[in-house]
Write a protein that holds these residues in place. Structure first.
Motif, mmCIF file in Angstrom:
data_model
loop_
_atom_site.group_PDB
_atom_site.id
_atom_site.type_symbol
_atom_site.label_atom_id
_atom_site.label_comp_id
_atom_site.label_asym_id
_atom_site.label_seq_id
_atom_site.Cartn_x
_atom_site.Cartn_y
_atom_site.Cartn_z
ATOM 1 N N LEU A 1 36.048 10.044 -32.176
ATOM 2 C CA LEU A 1 34.754 9.698 -32.748
ATOM 3 C C LEU A 1 33.926 10.922 -33.132
ATOM 4 N N CYS A 2 34.333 12.104 -32.685
ATOM 5 C CA CYS A 2 33.635 13.333 -33.071
ATOM 6 C C CYS A 2 34.348 14.091 -34.181
ATOM 7 N N LEU A 3 35.418 13.541 -34.724
ATOM 8 C CA LEU A 3 36.145 14.207 -35.791
ATOM 9 C C LEU A 3 35.334 14.186 -37.086
ATOM 10 N N PRO A 4 35.563 15.154 -37.963
ATOM 11 C CA PRO A 4 34.836 15.147 -39.245
ATOM 12 C C PRO A 4 35.159 13.929 -40.095
ATOM 13 N N GLU A 5 36.370 13.383 -39.941
ATOM 14 C CA GLU A 5 36.709 12.177 -40.714
ATOM 15 C C GLU A 5 35.832 10.994 -40.316
ATOM 16 N N THR A 6 35.503 10.911 -39.039
ATOM 17 C CA THR A 6 34.618 9.826 -38.591
ATOM 18 C C THR A 6 33.242 9.959 -39.221
ATOM 19 N N ARG A 7 32.746 11.175 -39.294
ATOM 20 C CA ARG A 7 31.448 11.380 -39.932
ATOM 21 C C ARG A 7 31.513 11.042 -41.416
ATOM 22 N N THR A 8 32.607 11.379 -42.070
ATOM 23 C CA THR A 8 32.735 11.072 -43.493
ATOM 24 C C THR A 8 32.648 9.573 -43.744
ATOM 25 N N VAL A 9 33.233 8.793 -42.853
ATOM 26 C CA VAL A 9 33.265 7.340 -43.037
ATOM 27 C C VAL A 9 31.903 6.708 -42.754
ATOM 28 N N PHE A 10 31.197 7.197 -41.739
ATOM 29 C CA PHE A 10 29.982 6.516 -41.280
ATOM 30 C C PHE A 10 28.690 7.270 -41.584
ATOM 31 N N LYS A 11 28.767 8.368 -42.320
ATOM 32 C CA LYS A 11 27.562 9.144 -42.566
ATOM 33 C C LYS A 11 26.520 8.350 -43.341
ATOM 34 N N TRP A 12 26.937 7.555 -44.303
ATOM 35 C CA TRP A 12 25.993 6.784 -45.104
ATOM 36 C C TRP A 12 25.221 5.780 -44.249
ATOM 37 N N LEU A 13 25.819 5.387 -43.098
ATOM 38 C CA LEU A 13 25.194 4.389 -42.249
ATOM 39 C C LEU A 13 24.328 5.019 -41.157
ATOM 40 N N LEU A 14 24.814 6.105 -40.540
ATOM 41 C CA LEU A 14 24.135 6.688 -39.387
ATOM 42 C C LEU A 14 23.263 7.880 -39.742
ATOM 43 N N GLU A 15 23.472 8.478 -40.899
ATOM 44 C CA GLU A 15 22.642 9.594 -41.344
ATOM 45 C C GLU A 15 22.231 9.386 -42.795
ATOM 46 N N PRO A 16 21.484 8.357 -43.082
ATOM 47 C CA PRO A 16 21.100 8.109 -44.475
ATOM 48 C C PRO A 16 20.133 9.165 -44.978
ATOM 49 N N ARG A 17 20.279 9.539 -46.236
ATOM 50 C CA ARG A 17 19.385 10.511 -46.865
ATOM 51 C C ARG A 17 18.297 9.738 -47.622
ATOM 52 N N LEU A 18 17.135 9.667 -47.002
ATOM 53 C CA LEU A 18 16.024 8.903 -47.574
ATOM 54 C C LEU A 18 15.015 9.844 -48.219
ATOM 55 N N THR A 19 15.504 10.690 -49.112
ATOM 56 C CA THR A 19 14.603 11.655 -49.763
ATOM 57 C C THR A 19 13.546 10.961 -50.609
ATOM 58 N N TRP A 20 13.851 9.787 -51.108
ATOM 59 C CA TRP A 20 12.894 9.067 -51.930
ATOM 60 C C TRP A 20 11.684 8.571 -51.113
ATOM 61 N N LEU A 21 11.818 8.599 -49.780
ATOM 62 C CA LEU A 21 10.771 8.061 -48.931
ATOM 63 C C LEU A 21 9.655 9.056 -48.658
ATOM 64 N N TYR A 22 9.897 10.349 -48.903
ATOM 65 C CA TYR A 22 8.946 11.387 -48.502
ATOM 66 C C TYR A 22 8.333 12.069 -49.696
ATOM 67 N N ARG A 23 7.136 12.559 -49.512
ATOM 68 C CA ARG A 23 6.484 13.358 -50.529
ATOM 69 C C ARG A 23 7.071 14.748 -50.527
ATOM 70 N N ARG A 24 7.130 15.357 -51.700
ATOM 71 C CA ARG A 24 7.607 16.710 -51.792
ATOM 72 C C ARG A 24 6.551 17.674 -51.259
ATOM 73 N N PRO A 25 6.990 18.770 -50.596
ATOM 74 C CA PRO A 25 6.012 19.755 -50.125
ATOM 75 C C PRO A 25 5.233 20.344 -51.283
ATOM 76 N N SER A 26 3.998 20.715 -51.043
ATOM 77 C CA SER A 26 3.164 21.303 -52.089
ATOM 78 C C SER A 26 3.775 22.588 -52.586
ATOM 79 N N GLY A 27 3.765 22.780 -53.914
ATOM 80 C CA GLY A 27 4.321 23.982 -54.517
ATOM 81 C C GLY A 27 5.752 23.852 -54.919
ATOM 82 N N SER A 28 6.398 22.710 -54.627
ATOM 83 C CA SER A 28 7.804 22.545 -55.000
ATOM 84 C C SER A 28 7.907 21.788 -56.291
#
Length: 473
Positions: free
Chosen positions: A446-473
């Motif tokens: 369960l700690c292999l990189p292949e496990t992370r590849t399979v479940f990353k979308w579920l356990l580590e979602p990238r919700l960049t659309w949810l946050y405001r961009r830092p000032s100056g970016s």
């Protein structure tokens, strides 16, 4: 008697940081282990050496240069009537990495006065093109290699988490019960302590702050719904209470609130005594498990201790005599667990039950919680002293313990419901060895990189659309 005239005393401009900065920067050399978001490079390390081809300037900024001896009347030059030569403009101060100093190079003017008393010509310093300087300024510093020590500790602990959960069906056997007590005295307290240490600079980074939602809230809801569906599929009644985390999901919610409280603890003068006092007096109240508040108060001292720990505290554990004492401590704890296993209750080792729930008087409850805190800390530091500090075969596995923690409940729950962990031959020392070996192998998978590849979308979602961009970016 020399014909050379004395030059005016050389003074350095005062440092912008005040008189205390004249001695140079404070000692900030790279020390183990560094926080996750801090990396050292030649651009940030104040002790980095200059290239051999460019020796340092003889007088660093802020250094006091002794003035020349005072001139007597006989050394005072005679006044020559007529127009006096205009003083030559002083060249601009050159950064240390561009200064020309050291032995006299052939064919170049030396640092002293020229023959005939003429002024010393100014040496032109060739600067790199503007494009190269811009690229060098914008280039990110080289990423420091990740220190393997904490990753080694995390993998050892996550393997113990899986073993502890799998031993539950066989706790009627004294061998399983002794192993269970030994594991639960320190494995989650040490996990919380390390989480506190890694939370020291958590609020200094926008990316880390975003993980409060990405790595805790969203996975918590997903895992809570997933385990409810799994239990329903295995024949249990449908039960979903998001505010009351089920089974292993309590840690995500408790860690969320611990990290939210980090700024408060960092402002206190004596956070550890305050946290211990809260931990002891929390036993007088029957705190419910809603939002993991019972575990939040029960394991609070370990998080705060990790929060105030510094790298030198970990370095102190890397001594021979401490390692010897740690071996004795671990063996003594194992012996005590074997001795008390037949008659000890398990409730105190979960760090959440009140004194009333454990049928203890107030003074017995305070004594039990105090003793348990001391024993847990002793075992935590013993394990930290014994875990290897160098790169091992499981160092990389320790970087993905989140996946093992959230996913191992699926096969363990299936094995429990199907009766695979209740076989008669598992109730004994051989069963403890078989369960431990199987769970250790499961933790690796369960700690292999292949496990992370399979479940990353579920356990580590990238919700960049949810946050405001830092000032100056």
């Amino acid at each position: 008697m020399s014909d050379h005239k004395h030059s005016s005393p050389v003074t350095s401009p005062p440092s912008a940081g005040g008189p205390g900065d004249a001695a140079g920067p404070a000692h900030t050399g790279s020390r183990w282990p560094l926080p996750e978001e801090r990396f050292w490079s030649e651009q940030t390390d104040p002790h980095v050496a200059l290239p051999p081809s460019l020796p340092p300037h003889p007088h660093a900024p802020g250094e006091t240069v002794p003035p020349p001896p005072p001139q007597g009347p006989q050394q005072r030059p005679a006044q020559v009537p007529g127009p006096q030569p205009q003083p030559q403009p002083q060249p601009a101060q050159v950064p240390a990495f561009q200064r020309v100093a050291g032995p006299q190079a052939p064919g170049r003017p030396g640092p002293g006065p020229q023959p005939g008393g003429g002024p010393r010509p100014t040496v032109a310093v060739e600067e790199p093109p503007r494009e190269e300087r811009t690229a060098a300024e914008q280039a990110p510093p080289p990423r420091r290699k990740r220190d393997p020590y904490l990753d080694n500790v995390k993998f050892v602990l996550i393997a113990l988490v899986v073993i502890g959960h799998s031993l539950v069906p066989t706790l009627d056997a004294d061998s399983s019960r002794a192993a269970y007590i030994f594991i639960y005295v320190f494995h989650m307290p040490l996990f919380v302590l390390i989480s506190g240490y890694l939370s020291r600079n958590f609020w200094n980074s926008n990316a880390k702050t975003n993980k409060l939602v990405d790595t805790f809230v969203v996975p918590y809801v997903i895992v809570e719904v997933g385990y409810a569906a799994l239990r329903f599929a295995l024949g249990q009644k449908w039960s979903l209470t998001v505010i009351d985390p089920a089974w292993l999901n309590w840690y995500l919610l408790a860690l969320l609130f611990w990290r939210l409280s980090t700024p408060v603890w960092k402002r206190m003068k004596h956070p550890v005594p305050v946290a211990i006092a809260i931990y002891l007096f929390a036993g007088f109240s029957q705190i419910s498990g809603d939002f993991s508040m019972d575990r939040f108060f029960g394991l609070l001292p370990f998080f705060v201790i990790g929060l105030v720990m510094q790298p030198e505290h970990f370095e102190m554990l890397d001594r021979r005599w401490i390692k010897i004492v740690s071996v004795v401590t671990v063996l003594a704890a194992a012996a005590v667990a074997i001795f008390i296993a037949p008659r000890a209750k398990l409730a105190p080792f979960y760090f959440k039950a009140s004194y009333q729930d454990m049928d203890l008087s107030w003074y017995m409850g305070l004594g039990l919680r105090t003793g348990l805190l001391v024993c847990s800390l002793a075992l935590c530091f013993a394990v930290l002293a014994l875990v290897p500090r160098t790169e091992t075969w499981y160092s990389d596995l320790g970087t993905r313990t989140l996946y093992c923690y959230l996913l191992h409940g699926v096969p363990v729950l299936i094995a429990k419901e199907m009766g695979w962990l209740s076989q008669p031959w598992l109730f004994g020392p051989l069963g403890v060895l078989a369960i431990s070996s199987s769970c250790f192998a499961l933790a690796i998978v369960l700690c292999l990189p292949e496990t992370r590849t399979v479940f990353k979308w579920l356990l580590e979602p990238r919700l960049t659309w949810l946050y405001r961009r830092p000032s100056g970016s």
